[in-house]
Design a protein around this motif. Structure first.
Motif, PDB file in Angstrom:
ATOM      1  N   LYS A  30       3.735 -11.689 -17.187  1.00 19.68           N
ATOM      2  CA  LYS A  30       4.551 -12.757 -17.793  1.00 19.68           C
ATOM      3  C   LYS A  30       4.088 -13.061 -19.223  1.00 19.68           C
ATOM      4  CE  LYS A  30       7.299 -14.456 -14.456  1.00 19.68           C
ATOM      5  NZ  LYS A  30       7.125 -13.561 -13.375  1.00 19.68           N
ATOM      6  N   TYR A  31       3.164 -12.226 -19.745  1.00 21.55           N
ATOM      7  CA  TYR A  31       2.514 -12.557 -21.012  1.00 21.55           C
ATOM      8  C   TYR A  31       3.515 -12.744 -22.157  1.00 21.55           C
ATOM      9  CZ  TYR A  31      -0.464 -12.319 -25.093  1.00 21.55           C
ATOM     10  OH  TYR A  31      -1.060 -12.613 -26.282  1.00 21.55           O
ATOM     11  N   ASP A  32       4.451 -11.804 -22.303  1.00 19.43           N
ATOM     12  CA  ASP A  32       5.352 -11.861 -23.463  1.00 19.43           C
ATOM     13  C   ASP A  32       6.299 -13.056 -23.395  1.00 19.43           C
ATOM     14  OD1 ASP A  32       4.326  -9.684 -24.896  1.00 19.43           O
ATOM     15  OD2 ASP A  32       5.409  -8.275 -23.626  1.00 19.43           O
ATOM     16  N   ILE A  65      -7.403  -3.870 -31.836  1.00 17.78           N
ATOM     17  CA  ILE A  65      -8.351  -4.266 -30.780  1.00 17.78           C
ATOM     18  C   ILE A  65      -7.773  -5.445 -30.002  1.00 17.78           C
ATOM     19  CG2 ILE A  65     -10.628  -5.332 -30.459  1.00 17.78           C
ATOM     20  CD1 ILE A  65     -11.625  -3.656 -32.748  1.00 17.78           C
ATOM     21  N   ALA A  66      -8.057  -5.482 -28.693  1.00 21.38           N
ATOM     22  CA  ALA A  66      -7.494  -6.531 -27.826  1.00 21.38           C
ATOM     23  C   ALA A  66      -5.977  -6.549 -28.009  1.00 21.38           C
ATOM     24  CB  ALA A  66      -8.118  -7.898 -28.134  1.00 21.38           C
ATOM     25  N   GLY A  67      -5.405  -5.370 -28.072  1.00 26.94           N
ATOM     26  CA  GLY A  67      -4.001  -5.202 -28.453  1.00 26.94           C
ATOM     27  C   GLY A  67      -3.020  -5.712 -27.419  1.00 26.94           C
ATOM     28  N   THR A  89      -5.867  -0.556 -28.203  1.00 24.07           N
ATOM     29  CA  THR A  89      -6.992  -0.706 -27.271  1.00 24.07           C
ATOM     30  C   THR A  89      -7.030  -2.114 -26.664  1.00 24.07           C
ATOM     31  OG1 THR A  89      -8.602  -1.556 -28.865  1.00 24.07           O
ATOM     32  CG2 THR A  89      -8.375   0.839 -28.747  1.00 24.07           C
ATOM     33  N   ASP A  90      -7.639  -2.205 -25.505  1.00 22.86           N
ATOM     34  CA  ASP A  90      -7.855  -3.503 -24.854  1.00 22.86           C
ATOM     35  C   ASP A  90      -8.874  -3.279 -23.738  1.00 22.86           C
ATOM     36  OD1 ASP A  90      -5.983  -6.303 -24.786  1.00 22.86           O
ATOM     37  OD2 ASP A  90      -7.250  -5.975 -23.037  1.00 22.86           O
ATOM     38  N   ILE A  91      -9.538  -4.355 -23.322  1.00 25.11           N
ATOM     39  CA  ILE A  91     -10.493  -4.243 -22.213  1.00 25.11           C
ATOM     40  C   ILE A  91      -9.769  -4.331 -20.872  1.00 25.11           C
ATOM     41  CG2 ILE A  91     -11.014  -6.705 -21.890  1.00 25.11           C
ATOM     42  CD1 ILE A  91     -13.987  -5.975 -21.802  1.00 25.11           C
ATOM     43  N   CYS A 115     -11.197  -0.270 -23.667  1.00 26.04           N
ATOM     44  CA  CYS A 115     -12.583  -0.428 -24.139  1.00 26.04           C
ATOM     45  C   CYS A 115     -12.886  -1.862 -24.526  1.00 26.04           C
ATOM     46  CB  CYS A 115     -12.863   0.503 -25.308  1.00 26.04           C
ATOM     47  SG  CYS A 115     -11.833   0.217 -26.734  1.00 26.04           S
ATOM     48  N   ASP A 116     -14.175  -2.154 -24.498  1.00 24.97           N
ATOM     49  CA  ASP A 116     -14.693  -3.470 -24.864  1.00 24.97           C
ATOM     50  C   ASP A 116     -14.932  -3.484 -26.372  1.00 24.97           C
ATOM     51  OD1 ASP A 116     -16.167  -5.785 -25.242  1.00 24.97           O
ATOM     52  OD2 ASP A 116     -17.439  -5.456 -23.478  1.00 24.97           O
ATOM     53  N   ALA A 117     -14.413  -4.507 -27.046  1.00 27.18           N
ATOM     54  CA  ALA A 117     -14.585  -4.603 -28.501  1.00 27.18           C
ATOM     55  C   ALA A 117     -16.062  -4.669 -28.900  1.00 27.18           C
ATOM     56  CB  ALA A 117     -13.866  -5.840 -29.008  1.00 27.18           C
ATOM     57  N   GLU A 118     -16.926  -5.043 -27.953  1.00 24.61           N
ATOM     58  CA  GLU A 118     -18.343  -5.177 -28.300  1.00 24.61           C
ATOM     59  C   GLU A 118     -19.064  -3.836 -28.330  1.00 24.61           C
ATOM     60  OE1 GLU A 118     -20.249  -8.262 -26.028  1.00 24.61           O
ATOM     61  OE2 GLU A 118     -18.486  -9.550 -26.143  1.00 24.61           O
ATOM     62  N   VAL A 132      -7.181  -7.567 -34.925  1.00 27.50           N
ATOM     63  CA  VAL A 132      -7.442  -8.203 -33.619  1.00 27.50           C
ATOM     64  C   VAL A 132      -6.674  -9.527 -33.619  1.00 27.50           C
ATOM     65  CG1 VAL A 132      -9.702  -9.095 -34.416  1.00 27.50           C
ATOM     66  CG2 VAL A 132      -9.198  -9.046 -31.980  1.00 27.50           C
ATOM     67  N   ALA A 133      -5.663  -9.612 -32.743  1.00 25.36           N
ATOM     68  CA  ALA A 133      -4.810 -10.804 -32.710  1.00 25.36           C
ATOM     69  C   ALA A 133      -5.031 -11.552 -31.403  1.00 25.36           C
ATOM     70  CB  ALA A 133      -3.338 -10.410 -32.845  1.00 25.36           C
ATOM     71  N   PHE A 134      -5.446 -12.791 -31.520  1.00 26.95           N
ATOM     72  CA  PHE A 134      -5.628 -13.686 -30.373  1.00 26.95           C
ATOM     73  C   PHE A 134      -6.560 -13.089 -29.309  1.00 26.95           C
ATOM     74  CE2 PHE A 134      -1.369 -14.496 -32.223  1.00 26.95           C
ATOM     75  CZ  PHE A 134      -1.668 -15.732 -32.769  1.00 26.95           C
TER      76      PHE A 134
HETATM   77  C1  LIG Z   1      -4.147 -13.411 -25.846  1.00 30.06           C
HETATM   78  S1  LIG Z   1      -4.229 -11.675 -25.577  1.00 30.06           S
HETATM   79  C2  LIG Z   1      -3.687 -11.028 -27.138  1.00 30.06           C
HETATM   80  C3  LIG Z   1      -2.874  -9.774 -27.010  1.00 30.06           C
HETATM   81  C4  LIG Z   1      -2.219  -9.279 -28.302  1.00 30.06           C
HETATM   82  N1  LIG Z   1      -3.209  -8.917 -29.295  1.00 30.06           N
HETATM   83  C5  LIG Z   1      -1.263 -10.299 -28.861  1.00 30.06           C
HETATM   84  O1  LIG Z   1      -1.520 -10.795 -29.951  1.00 30.06           O
HETATM   85  O2  LIG Z   1      -0.260 -10.593 -28.217  1.00 30.06           O
HETATM   86  C6  LIG Z   1      -5.972 -11.394 -25.635  1.00 30.06           C
HETATM   87  C7  LIG Z   1      -6.373 -10.008 -25.251  1.00 30.06           C
HETATM   88  O3  LIG Z   1      -7.776  -9.854 -25.516  1.00 30.06           O
HETATM   89  C8  LIG Z   1      -8.274  -8.939 -24.566  1.00 30.06           C
HETATM   90  N2  LIG Z   1      -9.750  -8.999 -24.554  1.00 30.06           N
HETATM   91  C9  LIG Z   1     -10.520 -10.012 -24.112  1.00 30.06           C
HETATM   92  N3  LIG Z   1     -11.829  -9.709 -24.247  1.00 30.06           N
HETATM   93  C10 LIG Z   1     -11.878  -8.471 -24.804  1.00 30.06           C
HETATM   94  C11 LIG Z   1     -12.934  -7.598 -25.195  1.00 30.06           C
HETATM   95  N4  LIG Z   1     -14.218  -7.954 -25.043  1.00 30.06           N
HETATM   96  N5  LIG Z   1     -12.624  -6.402 -25.737  1.00 30.06           N
HETATM   97  C12 LIG Z   1     -11.326  -6.046 -25.901  1.00 30.06           C
HETATM   98  N6  LIG Z   1     -10.277  -6.814 -25.542  1.00 30.06           N
HETATM   99  C13 LIG Z   1     -10.547  -8.016 -25.006  1.00 30.06           C
HETATM  100  C14 LIG Z   1      -7.601  -9.383 -23.272  1.00 30.06           C
HETATM  101  O4  LIG Z   1      -7.682  -8.430 -22.266  1.00 30.06           O
HETATM  102  C15 LIG Z   1      -6.181  -9.672 -23.765  1.00 30.06           C
HETATM  103  O5  LIG Z   1      -5.338  -8.577 -23.622  1.00 30.06           O
END
Ligand SMILES: C[S@@+](CC[C@H](N)C(=O)[O-])C[C@H]1O[C@@H](n2cnc3c(N)ncnc32)[C@H](O)[C@@H]1O
Length: 243
Positions: A30-32, A65-67, A89-91, A115-118, A132-134
């Protein structure tokens, strides 16, 4: 064991990523629609502004990242042309799957990495632009993630961080009412999950404000950082140059 915050709760550092995963597993489908409802469509304008500032060119190599569901990755993919690359990419696998499906619906096949951004699985200086958005506010060790983003950028490359930030003082009360009273109710009605949207509101309050994030980016190796306030600081775009 060190403690960190998960929204307003104190948790063991080792538990935060798992708790964040639970939130995004729960909201992925339901994210979008929730993004459109909660921001009243504004997230589209914030992302369009980010894409305009990014000024991606034909042939650029971009890492998102965290796409998540891939709004930025898809927009960049349309600009880099056949010579460029956008890596999505996203975790979280559930979020990446939603993003992959949306990209395929638009005829785009993007290289994707879980993958983990860290600890990014990319070589140093591999990208011209990282976005990296949100996502940053959900990360356990933000300094580590920012240092990784710096490492994978080429010298002169840019990092764009779009994130909730500190709203202008006159709007604070109304914003608090909306965040803590209205958002969880919308979350319950539409996604059947008030808790994840309560976490969203809390995590925004715990995230560093404009000046603090700018300082963190400088510490991570971005010699120049510009801050663009959007919607009276509800959101800020930080643009760092690796120099
Ligand atoms: C609010 S969503 C944002 C998604 C997209 N970037 C957007 O703007 O709509 C946050 C995202 O961050 C990801 N996330 C959280 N911790 C993360 C990490 N350590 N490494 C990569 N992604 C991560 C989550 O899985 C989630 O998909």
């Amino acid at each position: 064991m060190s403690q960190t915050h998960f929204g307003f709760q104190q948790v063991d550092e080792s538990q935060k990523a798992q708790r964040v995963r639970g939130v995004f597993d729960s909201v992925a489908s339901k994210y979008d629609v929730m993004n459109d409802l909660m921001s009243m469509g504004l997230h589209r304008a914030w992302k369009a502004y980010t894409v305009a500032v990014a000024h991606v060119r034909d042939g650029d190599r971009v890492l998102d990242i965290a796409g998540g569901t891939g709004d930025l990755a898809r927009a960049f993919a349309k600009q880099v042309g056949t010579r460029g690359t956008v890596v999505h990419t996203d975790i979280n696998e559930a979020m990446l799957r939603q993003g992959r499906d949306r990209a395929l619906d638009e005829g785009l096949v993007l290289p994707t990495a879980l993958c983990d951004a860290e600890t990014l699985p990319f070589a140093a200086a591999e990208f011209d632009l990282v976005s990296v958005a949100f996502g940053l506010r959900n990360m356990t060790h933000k300094e580590r993630a920012l240092a990784e983003m710096n490492r994978v950028l080429r010298p002169g490359g840019r990092l764009l961080v779009l994130e909730f930030s500190k709203v202008a003082a006159p709007l604070e009360k109304a914003y608090d009412w909306y965040s803590f009273k209205v958002l969880p109710r919308i979350g319950q009605l539409v996604a059947g999950d008030a808790d994840s949207y309560r976490y969203l509101a809390e995590s925004i309050r715990m995230h560093p404000g404009q000046a603090e994030l700018k300082a963190m980016m400088k510490t991570a190796g971005f010699g120049h950082v510009d801050v663009h306030n959007l919607s009276a600081g509800v959101v800020a775009l930080h643009v760092g140059i690796k120099c």
